[in-house]
Design an enzyme around this catalytic site. Structure first.
Site, PDB file in Angstrom:
ATOM      1  N   TYR A 483       0.843  -1.202   0.000  1.00  0.00           N
ATOM      2  CA  TYR A 483       0.000   0.000   0.000  1.00  0.00           C
ATOM      3  C   TYR A 483       0.880   1.254   0.000  1.00  0.00           C
ATOM      4  O   TYR A 483       0.974   1.956  -0.969  1.00  0.00           O
ATOM      5  CB  TYR A 483      -0.969  -0.012   1.178  1.00  0.00           C
ATOM      6  CG  TYR A 483      -1.951   1.130   1.151  1.00  0.00           C
ATOM      7  CD1 TYR A 483      -3.066   1.075   0.325  1.00  0.00           C
ATOM      8  CD2 TYR A 483      -1.757   2.273   1.921  1.00  0.00           C
ATOM      9  CE1 TYR A 483      -3.968   2.128   0.266  1.00  0.00           C
ATOM     10  CE2 TYR A 483      -2.654   3.332   1.873  1.00  0.00           C
ATOM     11  CZ  TYR A 483      -3.760   3.265   1.053  1.00  0.00           C
ATOM     12  OH  TYR A 483      -4.652   4.313   0.992  1.00  0.00           O
ATOM     13  N   SER A 563      -6.535   0.944  -4.407  1.00  0.00           N
ATOM     14  CA  SER A 563      -6.619   2.375  -4.149  1.00  0.00           C
ATOM     15  C   SER A 563      -5.232   3.007  -4.324  1.00  0.00           C
ATOM     16  O   SER A 563      -4.676   2.972  -5.425  1.00  0.00           O
ATOM     17  CB  SER A 563      -7.199   2.617  -2.751  1.00  0.00           C
ATOM     18  OG  SER A 563      -7.582   3.955  -2.595  1.00  0.00           O
ATOM     19  N   ASP A 647     -17.929   3.856  -7.272  1.00  0.00           N
ATOM     20  CA  ASP A 647     -16.725   4.272  -6.553  1.00  0.00           C
ATOM     21  C   ASP A 647     -16.597   5.789  -6.673  1.00  0.00           C
ATOM     22  O   ASP A 647     -16.115   6.313  -7.677  1.00  0.00           O
ATOM     23  CB  ASP A 647     -15.476   3.582  -7.109  1.00  0.00           C
ATOM     24  CG  ASP A 647     -14.255   3.807  -6.224  1.00  0.00           C
ATOM     25  OD1 ASP A 647     -14.299   4.713  -5.372  1.00  0.00           O
ATOM     26  OD2 ASP A 647     -13.268   3.073  -6.375  1.00  0.00           O
ATOM     27  N   HIS A 682     -15.863   1.585  -3.597  1.00  0.00           N
ATOM     28  CA  HIS A 682     -14.425   1.478  -3.380  1.00  0.00           C
ATOM     29  C   HIS A 682     -14.049   0.197  -2.640  1.00  0.00           C
ATOM     30  O   HIS A 682     -12.895  -0.203  -2.641  1.00  0.00           O
ATOM     31  CB  HIS A 682     -13.936   2.697  -2.607  1.00  0.00           C
ATOM     32  CG  HIS A 682     -12.477   2.953  -2.728  1.00  0.00           C
ATOM     33  ND1 HIS A 682     -11.848   3.138  -3.941  1.00  0.00           N
ATOM     34  CD2 HIS A 682     -11.499   3.035  -1.784  1.00  0.00           C
ATOM     35  CE1 HIS A 682     -10.561   3.347  -3.741  1.00  0.00           C
ATOM     36  NE2 HIS A 682     -10.320   3.284  -2.458  1.00  0.00           N
TER      37      HIS A 682
END
Length: 714
Positions: A483, A563, A647, A682
């Site tokens: 991430y 993301s 989203d 999302h």
């Protein structure tokens, strides 16, 4: 806007398509747009795909989904993957109990494959008299309405609850009579990033935007986040604005009231690493706001009050790895703050603290990305005892000043979340609800924490999870996840879908990249703005480590992230396409030159910077933006892009434009597909049926492009 995952007639098997050469991709609408920003010339030929309601966009989406379905539905072992995923997810999942103002205990339970967990209440935790309080499965036919929060008035008479539809960040608030479950007429719409903060039983505070006026409910930029007070029994149109900042349209304003009903608090965010904090006495609506922290330079998270009504605040001010301070709002200068828990002497990051009874605090620390709990005195922070946890993992605490003791959940990569009660007088834990997954024996697996060296010499932590019988012989498929952003720590957690990979002899590697919070604010800052390349270097070095140690080879490596992690995968694949065989960029931020122009994208500027900031920032962003750095003439991994129609956090246009550009480039014969889900957002609140659908497709794509048959089909 409605998209559908078309179940098209099978055109060919995916293996046969790969053997025959590249797929024939739909022609994307384009208009040749180019523009200049801060001196950087930018090509944006797929700009029409930003209009998510245009006929040309909808036609392209339908064609892309038809192609994706034709490939994935033809994978011969797809049904076997679905059956195994369904079996792995079919176990009882129980949430932490908490005691509410009506004296009852509340907890979530999903007894297996329900789309949404059901909220129960009982006279004691998991008591035999448990009854359904709210069943979100009854709020829609397909499980796409999620219960996102429950907020009870201080006298227990009323309960406000928030829901999200189809995964959107837009929030609706309903109010019910707690005892009977009868819905009141009160209904709040177009709220966002909010709960319901009660003022007695008269009403509650919440945060909301104006409704988008042009029909772009899921793509228009969100501006002017206001705090309102809603008085029960009145229409939303009469709600009073109690806090706004007309000079700063891009600030968030979150609102809360303290449990003792002494203070109303507003936290401002969106333009810095932290948040501002303003308070006023809840009993005096005309009192001026007291400024605790005017800037957004530091974390300022009010956690509770002490017995005298002073605020207990988690802050990074003067402590990059956080400290807990006591603040008297009537003497709020920094010099008057009292430190209760200083920065961790063992190098950890203080992530939270909860009061337990009148005189105890339970503190949570991250040390090398795993949770550590300890018990302290409220008065002075004196350490009383540590809490022994089963292994490296993640613990979440449920405690209250209204009663002694606590409960906590614990999970790790091969340990499903289980619930323990905690005696805060002795530090002793007792299992309350131990979770079992049929066919899973945690003793068959090993989790190791390793440390590797990134490009600039930085030491980076990584968890490596595998079956005990695997050896570093270069034959093990490896799934690398990361991430690296927004001060978020990747801790160990259990995923039933991941167990399909692990039980089949796959290795799972999870790296704590810079940009996260694994080692505090300094670690976070080292992966932001003009230092974002550090995040990509850390991820690349993680993959190289797994190869160098003999665990795997590039042709067996999968890269995945969602993301900000989708941005990570897109950027890294462009920089090192040779390191991976398969890439799964999920709901990613792919257009770094325009991300700040959609919904709440501007909120990410503190991590990314924007192309409008300076010529240097614009050139830097353009130099790694996944959309703008695709390399023609180079063989790429197989890529499956994922996004969804609702989203409104990372709008689908990011994935649309990236997929169109990727498909148009000369990147070899491996497939470049996009999966566009309907009635989904999302990720939060996604019904179990859709989770199974998505992971069936992802694993079908992965296994097929690794040239392997999963154990479930053998």
């Amino acid at each position: 806007m409605k998209y559908s995952l078309i179940t098209a007639a099978t055109m060919c098997s995916s293996i046969a398509a790969a053997a025959a050469g590249p797929l024939s991709y739909p022609a994307a609408p384009q208009d040749g747009t180019t523009y200049s920003v801060s001196g950087v010339e930018v090509s944006d030929i797929y700009r029409p795909l930003e209009n998510d309601t245009a006929a040309a966009t909808l036609a392209w989406v339908e064609a892309e989904n038809a192609l994706t379905r034709s490939v994935l539905d033809a994978v011969p072992f797809r049904d076997a993957i679905r059956r195994r995923l369904t079996a792995l997810m079919d176990y009882e999942k129980t949430g932490l109990p908490w005691r509410e103002h009506d004296g009852k205990y509340y907890f979530y339970v999903n007894d297996g494959l329900r789309n949404q967990a059901v909220l129960y209440r009982a006279s004691e935790p998991y008591g035999k008299d448990a009854e359904v309080f709210i069943d979100p499965n009854a709020l829609s036919d397909d499980g796409t309405v999620a219960l996102t929060g429950v907020y009870m008035s201080p006298d227990g008479r009323y309960t406000a609850y928030t829901v999200s539809r189809s995964g959107s960040d837009w929030t609706e608030i309903y109010v019910m009579d707690t005892a009977t479950g009868r819905l009141l007429d009160d209904h709040i719409e177009w709220a966002k990033f909010t709960g319901a903060a009660w003022h007695g039983s008269d009403g509650f505070y919440y945060s909301a935007y104006d409704r988008p006026s042009d029909g772009r409910d899921f793509s228009a930029a969100n501006e002017y986040h206001r705090v309102y007070f809603h008085r029960l029994g009145t229409p939303q149109s009469r709600d009073k604005v109690v806090y706004e900042n007309r000079n700063q349209p891009l600030y968030f304003h979150s609102v809360a009231t303290t449990d003792d009903q002494r203070w109303l608090m507003v936290m401002g965010g969106g333009q810095g690493f932290g948040n501002s904090l303003y308070v006023r006495p809840l009993a005096d609506a005309d009192a001026p706001w007291i400024t605790i922290e005017p800037s957004m330079d530091y974390t300022m998270e009010p956690l509770d009050t002490d017995p005298e009504g002073r605020l207990l605040v988690l802050t990074s001010q003067g402590a990059p790895r956080n400290r807990l301070v006591r603040i008297d709002p009537f003497a709020a200068e920094r010099a008057d703050w009292t430190t209760i828990l200083p920065e961790d002497s063992r190098g950890g990051v203080l992530t939270g603290a909860q009061r337990s009874g009148a005189d105890r605090l339970i503190a949570s620390y991250d040390r090398d990305a795993s949770t550590h709990l300890s018990i302290h005195a409220v008065a002075d922070g004196r350490h009383l005892s540590d809490v022994a946890l089963p292994t490296l993992g993640t613990a979440s605490v449920s405690a209250s000043s209204r009663e002694p003791g606590a409960h906590y959940s614990f999970t790790s990569f091969t340990y499903p979340s289980s619930i323990y009660s905690l005696d805060t007088a002795t530090g002793k834990s007792t299992p309350v609800r131990e979770t079992r997954v049929e066919g899973l024996n945690p003793a068959d697996y090993v989790t190791e924490q390793v440390f590797y060296t990134s490009k600039d010499g930085t030491r980076v932590p990584m968890f490596v999870v595998r079956r005990k019988d695997l050896r570093p012989d270069g034959t093990n498929p490896t799934y690398l996840y990361g991430y690296g952003g927004f001060n978020i720590t990747l801790r160990p957690s259990f995923s039933p879908s991941r167990m399909l990979w692990l039980e089949d002899g796959g290795i799972y590697a999870q790296s704590g990249l810079r940009g996260g919070a694994e080692y505090g604010e300094d670690w976070h800052e080292a992966g932001t703005k003009l230092k974002k390349q550090n995040v990509f270097d850390d991820f690349i070095a993680a993959g190289e480590y797994m190869v160098d140690k003999g665990w795997t080879r590039p042709e067996l490596m999968v890269a995945e992230g969602g993301s900000n992690g989708g941005l990570l995968v897109g950027a890294v694949v462009n920089q090192r396409p040779d390191l991976f065989r398969v890439a799964i960029p999920r709901v990613g931020v792919m257009d770094m030159m325009r991300y700040h122009l959609f919904t709440i994208g501007w909120n990410w500027a503190s991590d990314y910077g924007t192309a409008d900031d300076s010529p240097a920032m614009a050139a830097y962003l353009h130099g790694y933006s996944p959309l703008h750095t695709i390399r023609s003439g180079v063989d790429y991994p197989a890529v499956l892009v994922t996004t969804a129609d609702h989203d409104d956090r990372v709008v689908p246009a990011h994935s649309f434009k990236y997929a169109a550009a990727l498909q148009a480039a000369d990147t070899g014969d491996r497939p470049k597909l996009i999966r566009i889900d309907s009635k989904a957002g999302h990720g939060a609140g996604k019904p179990v049926a859709k989770v199974i659908d998505e992971w069936t497709d992802i694993y079908s794509f992965i296994y097929d492009n690794l040239g392997r048959t999963p154990a479930a089909a053998r």
